[in-house]
Design a protein around this motif. Structure first.
Motif, PDB file in Angstrom:
ATOM      1  N   VAL A 152      -5.175   6.206 -36.924  1.00 25.64           N
ATOM      2  CA  VAL A 152      -4.124   7.151 -37.328  1.00 25.64           C
ATOM      3  C   VAL A 152      -2.767   6.467 -37.327  1.00 25.64           C
ATOM      4  CG1 VAL A 152      -2.932   9.256 -36.663  1.00 25.64           C
ATOM      5  CG2 VAL A 152      -5.419   9.167 -36.576  1.00 25.64           C
ATOM      6  N   ALA A 177      -0.347   5.836 -40.577  1.00 28.13           N
ATOM      7  CA  ALA A 177       1.017   6.369 -40.604  1.00 28.13           C
ATOM      8  C   ALA A 177       2.027   5.257 -40.836  1.00 28.13           C
ATOM      9  CB  ALA A 177       1.303   7.109 -39.299  1.00 28.13           C
ATOM     10  N   TRP A 211       5.794  11.374 -39.895  1.00 29.39           N
ATOM     11  CA  TRP A 211       4.997  10.172 -39.636  1.00 29.39           C
ATOM     12  C   TRP A 211       5.308   9.553 -38.282  1.00 29.39           C
ATOM     13  CZ3 TRP A 211       6.094   8.124 -45.227  1.00 29.39           C
ATOM     14  CH2 TRP A 211       5.333   8.886 -46.142  1.00 29.39           C
ATOM     15  N   GLN A 248       3.371  11.502 -35.798  1.00 27.79           N
ATOM     16  CA  GLN A 248       1.965  11.087 -35.770  1.00 27.79           C
ATOM     17  C   GLN A 248       1.793   9.783 -35.001  1.00 27.79           C
ATOM     18  OE1 GLN A 248       0.535  10.861 -39.777  1.00 27.79           O
ATOM     19  NE2 GLN A 248       0.637  13.093 -40.126  1.00 27.79           N
TER      20      GLN A 248
END
Length: 658
Positions: free
Chosen positions: A426, A430, A451, A454
């Motif tokens: 992840v 991002a 982002w 994240q």
């Protein structure tokens, strides 16, 4: 007067009852003392009340009527004053009043020259205009105390007389009731026992009479009568049994093959059984001394013991009867009275067959000794092989447990590592989107915020799961090292057991159950942490495999308790429990209720051996069906040195780590 005559009189008249008379005498004495004490107390109250009334009456005259008398004297109204005195002298507790006024004396009543209560007060007139106080004369008040004493004495005597009459009436009634309800029934029980004959073929049971209103059925005396009937019945049965036993003993004596004999003080046979008479060819009708019996002349040991005039046992002699040698064991009891020794009573048991068997066994034992020695050596070799096999199985069980632990921990570590890999993906995605948008100059503030959030969340998830994996690896490392190590060291048992519980999570979550460790986290022990973790691990695994079938809320508690030089580790669960008849078997090697399902039966046996042999402690097991299990390990806080421990520490360089 004889006892029987007194007994008959007590049965017919209540006054002849010794117990009844004693009770009435005690009641009269106690009642008299109590009556005199209460009457004296009442007399003291009346005396105090009477003299308080005298004081109150004189106080009333001095404070209420004195002013009225002073007013009459001020106006020189002597007639009115005299009338007032005549009226006041009629008041209770007032016997004489006199007033001295300007050499004039006014009085009422009769003066008393004996015991009186006298008081005087000055008659003062207060002038209404000037409010000046003028002394006019003296008022003298007398109360005759002799009248009070006479009244009190009369009340005292009347009270004593009434209480005395009441006491006599009550005592007479009690004596009559006691005679009817107790004495006559007690005499009836005594009369029944006096006339009781245990040798009579039949006897009537005792039935007590009852009178309405003064006694109840099934009271204490009825119970005594019932017990009396039971006792008389038992005594009758006992006498009949004694007679039967006497007859039975006589029959046994005549029919017994063993010899029964009795002598007097001169060792002359006064009694012997028929078997003895027949074997020795003697007759009891013409008593013969033991020494004169031909078959017993050579029995030196028996004759010497009898000459000592003391009880003896196990006197073995061989006697020739009809050309055959027989072996007998003689025993005798010496009897004495006030004049000294009176004789013997004894037996003689024929042990010929036993003696012959003994001779045969001695010969057989000589041939068996070599066989037994050979088989003993074979058994020792077999035991050595069996012990070696058992030790190998125990070590295999320990390694198998460690292997299962490794597999479980590997599976447990895969979870946080998988989450960490996902979080890393992840974060990479991002960062890639962020770089692309930045290079193309299309990055907005909202995209940047989303982002970055994240990335932050992924970083936190990555860090938490990596820390979790590191903690699992650390706990597993410590537990694994401890379980394969038997080196003595200083450690904190609470922390060690916490690490063990964490490493066992892959197994405990199958139930699921989370063991809870309680105790002082700073408590130190100097022992074998590896052995301790192996013991607790086996207990936990035993509960996981066997305890929680059908249990809705399983739990395991491990409590560490400090007792100065010892530490108690109390392991409990709320599982299905163990029946009491299996408490000893569960610690036997190879005993398991999961035979064929992966159970080897060595887990609790290993626990037992490790606690007693390695940890030098004690184990207490308590359980019942559906009551869970409680295992208490009592371990020394500082393990004593042993050759095994010294060798282990030497191999480890002698280091003791905390």
């Amino acid at each position: 007067m004889g006892k029987l005559q007194k007994f008959e009189q007590g049965l017919s008249h209540p006054l002849f009852s010794i117990v009844g008379r004693r009770i009435i005498l005690l009641m009269v004495l106690l009642s008299g003392v109590f009556t005199i004490m209460t009457t004296l107390l009442q007399l003291s109250w009346d005396y105090e009340e009477a003299f308080n009334n005298v004081d109150k009456r004189q106080y009333e005259i001095k404070n209420v009527h004195a002013d009225l008398l002073a007013s009459s004297l001020w106006v020189f109204d002597l007639v009115s004053a005299q009338n007032r005195l005549n009226g006041l002298v009629n008041l209770p507790y007032i016997d004489y009043l006199s007033v001295e006024f300007d050499e004039v004396v006014l009085d009422a009543g009769q003066p008393n020259t004996q015991s009186t209560v006298t008081s005087e007060t000055v008659l003062t007139y207060v002038h209404p205009d000037t409010e000046r106080r003028i002394e006019l004369g003296v008022l003298k008040i007398e109360s005759d105390t002799q009248k009070i004493y006479d009244v009190l004495l009369q009340q005292f005597l009347v009270t004593l007389l009434l209480n005395g009459v009441k006491t006599l009436i009550v005592c007479a009634l009690i004596l009559w009731v006691f005679h009817q309800s107790v004495s006559q029934r007690v005499f009836a029980i005594a009369k029944h026992l006096r006339q009781f004959d245990p040798l009579a073929p039949t006897h009537e049971p005792l039935n007590l009479k009852h009178r309405k209103f003064i006694m109840e059925k099934n009271d204490e005396l009825d119970w005594l009568a019932d017990e009396t009937n039971k006792i008389t019945l038992r005594i009758s049965n006992l006498y009949q049994n004694i007679i039967l036993e006497q007859q039975r003993l006589a029959d046994f004596t005549n029919a017994a093959s063993d010899w029964l004999w009795e002598t007097d003080a001169t060792q002359r046979l006064t009694f012997c059984s028929e078997a003895m008479q027949s074997a020795l060819a003697i007759s009891i009708e013409s008593p013969t001394k033991i020494k004169a019996v031909p078959a017993l002349i050579h029995c030196a040991s028996l004759l010497n013991k009898m000459d000592a005039c003391e009880s003896f046992t196990m006197c073995e002699e061989h006697i020739t009867l009809d050309g055959n040698t027989h072996y007998f064991v003689f025993q005798g009891v010496a009897h004495f009275n006030g004049q000294g020794f009176v004789g013997f009573r004894g037996t003689a048991i024929d042990i010929t067959e036993l003696k012959q068997t003994q001779f045969e066994l001695e010969k057989l034992n000589q041939t068996l000794e070599a066989t037994v020695e050979t088989r003993t050596q074979d058994l020792e070799h077999s035991m050595a092989h069996l012990k070696a096999a058992q030790n190998q199985l125990v070590e295999s069980e320990k390694l198998a447990a460690l292997g299962r632990l490794v597999a479980g921990v590997a599976h447990e570590v895969n979870t946080p590592l998988g989450i960490a890999v996902t979080a890393n993906s992840v974060i990479k995605e991002a960062v890639s989107r962020l770089n692309t948008a930045f290079e193309q100059q299309t990055l907005t503030s909202q995209q940047y915020t989303e982002w970055m959030q994240q990335i932050t969340d992924g970083t936190g998830m990555l860090e938490n799961n990596l820390n979790r994996a590191a903690r699992l690896i650390r706990d597993f490392k410590q537990t694994a090292v401890d379980q394969v190590s038997e080196s003595r060291s200083q450690f904190r048992p609470v922390q060690t057991l916490d690490a063990l519980v964490g490493s066992l999570h892959p197994e405990t979550k199958k139930v699921p159950v989370t063991p809870v460790v309680e105790g002082d986290a700073e408590l130190l022990m100097n022992s074998l942490p590896g052995v301790l973790t192996q013991v607790i691990s086996n207990l936990v695994m035993n509960s996981v495999r066997h305890a929680f079938e059908g249990v809705s809320n399983p739990n395991i508690h491990i409590k560490v308790i400090d007792h100065n030089d010892e530490v108690d580790i109390v392991y409990t669960d709320n599982g299905v429990g163990v029946p009491p008849d299996l408490h000893q078997r569960i610690f036997e090697p190879f005993y398991t209720s999961k035979r064929g399902k992966g159970g080897s039966g060595l887990g609790l046996n290993l626990v037992f051996n490790l606690v007693y042999q390695k940890l030098q402690g004690q184990l207490k097991f308590d359980s019942d069906v559906n009551q869970g299990v409680a295992v208490t390990l009592t371990l020394p806080k500082f393990l004593q040195a042993s050759p095994h421990l010294e060798d282990t520490e030497t191999k480890n360089g002698g280091a003791v780590n905390e």
